[in-house]
Design an enzyme around this catalytic site. Structure first.
Site, PDB file in Angstrom:
ATOM      1  N   ASP A   8       0.957  -9.814  -3.419  1.00  0.00           N
ATOM      2  CA  ASP A   8       0.090  -9.257  -2.826  1.00  0.00           C
ATOM      3  C   ASP A   8      -1.250 -10.148  -2.338  1.00  0.00           C
ATOM      4  OD1 ASP A   8       1.180  -7.257  -4.271  1.00  0.00           O
ATOM      5  OD2 ASP A   8      -0.205  -5.762  -3.809  1.00  0.00           O
ATOM      6  N   ASN A  40      -3.234  -5.956   0.921  1.00  0.00           N
ATOM      7  CA  ASN A  40      -4.527  -5.988   0.659  1.00  0.00           C
ATOM      8  C   ASN A  40      -5.166  -7.047   1.302  1.00  0.00           C
ATOM      9  OD1 ASN A  40      -4.768  -3.851  -1.607  1.00  0.00           O
ATOM     10  ND2 ASN A  40      -3.175  -5.130  -2.508  1.00  0.00           N
ATOM     11  N   HIS A  68      -1.493   0.994   0.465  1.00  0.00           N
ATOM     12  CA  HIS A  68      -2.809   0.838   1.371  1.00  0.00           C
ATOM     13  C   HIS A  68      -2.504   0.693   2.683  1.00  0.00           C
ATOM     14  CE1 HIS A  68      -5.165   1.208  -2.331  1.00  0.00           C
ATOM     15  NE2 HIS A  68      -4.514  -0.169  -2.854  1.00  0.00           N
ATOM     16  N   HIS A 149       7.348  -2.102  -4.673  1.00  0.00           N
ATOM     17  CA  HIS A 149       5.902  -1.734  -4.584  1.00  0.00           C
ATOM     18  C   HIS A 149       5.612  -0.721  -5.382  1.00  0.00           C
ATOM     19  CE1 HIS A 149       1.765  -3.006  -3.273  1.00  0.00           C
ATOM     20  NE2 HIS A 149       1.317  -1.928  -3.198  1.00  0.00           N
TER      21      HIS A 149
END
Length: 257
Positions: A8, A40, A68, A149
């Site tokens: 990430d 991210n 996200h 993930h």
């Protein structure tokens, strides 16, 4: 064939690490393909067109994501880019693709993005989803790389064994702390539970320490801020046999800026 899979990317510090370290690793390690988790990368949460282009310009070939992915509305402008994948087990009506096939060095290779369900949002089953994807995908290539993930170690480990011998690699992302369990599973799939974070390590998983500690102490909402110090790139380098698709080696990477 050597593939660099990067954990990430957190905010501008993580992007700076990509910009400076990826070219260095490509030269020193003979990297052919770079796959990075970018969920991210925009301000610590989400992905935007500008940030995605910056990462592609810095040497990334494919960007995986996670929970996200919809944080920034601008992502809808780029979500159909075949170099960007969102979790395949999200609702099938959503835009974007959960897997992609790239051509690198005249070889087709596939990247699949999955998202876990343990301690996370209730979505479709990642195990059944990838089981349905693989038959048609394997008609195109035997070089298949999976970004799982997920929050729970057990779910990632289970996915590794579930796909052993079916894909070239299963790597975990999301929890930001690199694990030391890299291995080649019995049937030839490279595996690691967590790639780690690419970003500032003088932090709490990328965020300013004081803000996170304040939230733990008080339980009150706090605006998180991306930290800035001790920037590192974390991931693995996987070497695969292009004929069989089996992994030959997997090596952890921890490189300071």
């Amino acid at each position: 064939m050597k593939i660099l899979m990067i954990g990430d990317i957190v905010g501008s510090p993580g992007r700076q690490a990509i910009k400076e370290i990826v070219p260095r690793l490509k030269n020193s390690e003979g990297i052919d393909v770079v796959i990075a988790n970018a969920e991210n990368s925009a301000g610590g949460s989400g992905l935007t067109p500008k940030v995605a282009q910056e990462l592609f310009d810095s040497g990334c070939d494919c960007l995986t994501t996670g929970d996200h992915i919809w944080k920034r509305p601008e992502v809808l402008k780029i979500i159909e880019d075949p170099r960007i994948v969102r979790p395949a087990n999200l609702a099938p009506c959503l835009p974007g693709g959960g897997y992609t096939v790239l051509n690198k060095n005249n070889l087709d290779m596939a990247v699949i993005n999955l998202q876990g369900r343990v301690f996370m949002q209730a979505i479709d089953c990642p195990f059944r989803t990838v089981r349905d994807i693989l038959p048609n995908l394997k008609k195109k290539t035997n070089l298949i790389f999976v970004d799982m993930h997920a929050e729970a170690t057990s779910e990632k480990v289970a996915m590794g064994h579930f796909l052993d011998g079916e894909v070239s690699a299963v790597v975990g992302t999301h929890t930001h702390i690199q694990t030391a369990d890299e291995k080649i599973l019995p049937a030839g799939t490279a595996y690691i539970t967590e790639l780690g974070m690419t970003g500032p390590y003088d932090s709490v998983i990328g965020q300013d320490k004081a803000k996170i500690i304040e939230r733990f102490l008080t339980g009150m909402p706090v605006r998180f801020e991306v930290a800035t110090n001790d920037i590192q790139l974390c991931g693995v380098i996987i070497e695969v046999d292009v004929k069989s698709g089996k992994a030959l080696s997997i090596k952890r990477v921890q490189e300071k800026l």
